[in-house]
Design a protein around this motif. Structure first.
Motif, PDB file in Angstrom:
ATOM      1  N   PRO A 114       0.807  -1.230   0.000  1.00 21.21           N
ATOM      2  CA  PRO A 114       0.000   0.000   0.000  1.00 21.21           C
ATOM      3  C   PRO A 114       0.843   1.286   0.000  1.00 21.21           C
ATOM      4  N   PHE A 115       2.107   1.202   0.458  1.00 18.06           N
ATOM      5  CA  PHE A 115       2.956   2.405   0.477  1.00 18.06           C
ATOM      6  C   PHE A 115       3.848   2.514  -0.766  1.00 18.06           C
ATOM      7  N   PRO A 127      -6.696  -1.743   5.547  1.00 21.75           N
ATOM      8  CA  PRO A 127      -5.875  -1.233   6.647  1.00 21.75           C
ATOM      9  C   PRO A 127      -6.263  -1.901   7.967  1.00 21.75           C
ATOM     10  N   LYS A 133       4.083   1.953   9.510  1.00 20.95           N
ATOM     11  CA  LYS A 133       3.155   2.404   8.470  1.00 20.95           C
ATOM     12  C   LYS A 133       1.825   1.685   8.667  1.00 20.95           C
ATOM     13  N   GLN A 134       0.738   2.288   8.209  1.00 19.51           N
ATOM     14  CA  GLN A 134      -0.580   1.645   8.282  1.00 19.51           C
ATOM     15  C   GLN A 134      -0.654   0.617   7.144  1.00 19.51           C
ATOM     16  N   SER A 135       0.148  -0.447   7.274  1.00 24.12           N
ATOM     17  CA  SER A 135       0.292  -1.401   6.170  1.00 24.12           C
ATOM     18  C   SER A 135      -0.910  -2.323   6.033  1.00 24.12           C
ATOM     19  N   ARG A 189      -1.725   5.926   5.137  1.00 23.37           N
ATOM     20  CA  ARG A 189      -1.444   5.445   3.778  1.00 23.37           C
ATOM     21  C   ARG A 189      -1.502   6.579   2.757  1.00 23.37           C
TER      22      ARG A 189
END
Ligand code: NAP
Length: 245
Positions: A73-74, A100, A195-197, A221
């Protein structure tokens, strides 16, 4: 036969490649950030395409019929390149994006927009952070001089990290809750930076932080790429079945 390119670098990309229906001629592409790539059915290529134009030309020259963007997602750059390349080459593209993580009771999340904002906020929240953002952008945390960082990496770094005080914890996801709790306790970690992975493979650290009552600096994200997006392997397979029908 549908000739499919999977843009990978995630567990989901590997899972998709391993679970494709018959009639799909697949190639999976990795950026090549780690030394070891998973053993997958079909062809595997490693390394960049030289931007959106390079990817478009690669798709046309190799006569691909479809692209599934199963990147992290990043990984916003490759997703933007995929969107542009597929549009220009007129090739159908689907994005596989894991949902998420959802905040639960007991979670103490401090949401920030960027890694820079996380570095600015860090001194208010802890002195011994577990930093789980990968190795690419560690330099953003260089100005934070009075913290001891515990940097989670998949492989040992080839060179010194751009941080004043740090220890490296190596390991490849998935991690168990017990492993994560052990790290937090043993290293006396007082802050998690992530990170909001989303996804299961790295969720245990979020659970461990909740149980240990440790705050989480959570980086939001980037905007997802345009176009059709699904969140499961099954939905990718349905999309492929529709394409080949
Ligand atoms: P990024 O910023 O979106 O992409 C940077 C460049 O890397 C792209 O322009 C492209 O080079 C190349 N690239 C990225 N993914 C590729 C792929 N699947 N196949 C071929 N080339 C690729 O990506 P990133 O954040 O550096 O992440 C690199 C890879 O690691 C991604 O594939 C992603 O799925 C994986 N990953 C990223 C994170 C994260 O937090 N960002 C976490 C876990 C895994 P060219 O312009 O030369 O084509």
């Amino acid at each position: 036969m549908v000739k499919l390119l999977i843009l990978g670098g995630t567990g989901e990309a590997a899972e998709l490649a391993r679970n494709l229906p018959s009639g799909i001629d697949v190639m999976t592409s990795w950026a090549g950030r780690t030394k070891t790539a998973p053993n997958l059915p079909g062809m595997v290529r490693i390394g960049g395409f030289n931007g959106a134009e390079g990817l478009r030309d690669f798709l046309l020259e190799n006569k691909f019929d479809a692209v599934i963007d199963a990147t992290h997602p990043f990984a916003a750059k490759i997703s933007a390149h995929a969107a542009q390349a597929c549009k220009e080459a007129d090739i159908p593209r689907l994005t596989l994006l894991r949902p998420p993580w959802e905040k639960r009771e007991g979670d103490h999340w401090v949401m920030v927009e960027s890694l820079e904002d996380a570095a600015a906020k860090l001194p208010e929240l802890g002195r011994r952070p577990l930093l789980t953002i990968g190795r690419q952008n560690l330099g953003i945390f260089t100005p934070v001089q009075d913290a001891h960082f515990f940097v989670r990496l998949i492989e040992p770094p080839a060179a010194a990290l751009p941080l004043k005080n740090y220890s490296v914890l190596t390991g490849r996801p998935p991690f168990s809750l017990e492993e994560e709790q052990e790290h937090l306790r043993f290293e006396e970690i007082d802050l998690l930076i992530t990170k909001q992975s989303g996804g299961n493979a790295t969720y245990a650290k979020i659970e461990a932080a909740r149980i240990a009552k440790i705050p989480v600096l959570m980086i939001k994200r980037p905007a997802p790429p345009p176009g059709e997006t699904v969140s499961s392997i099954e939905a990718c397979i349905e999309w492929l079945n529709r394409l080949s029908a």
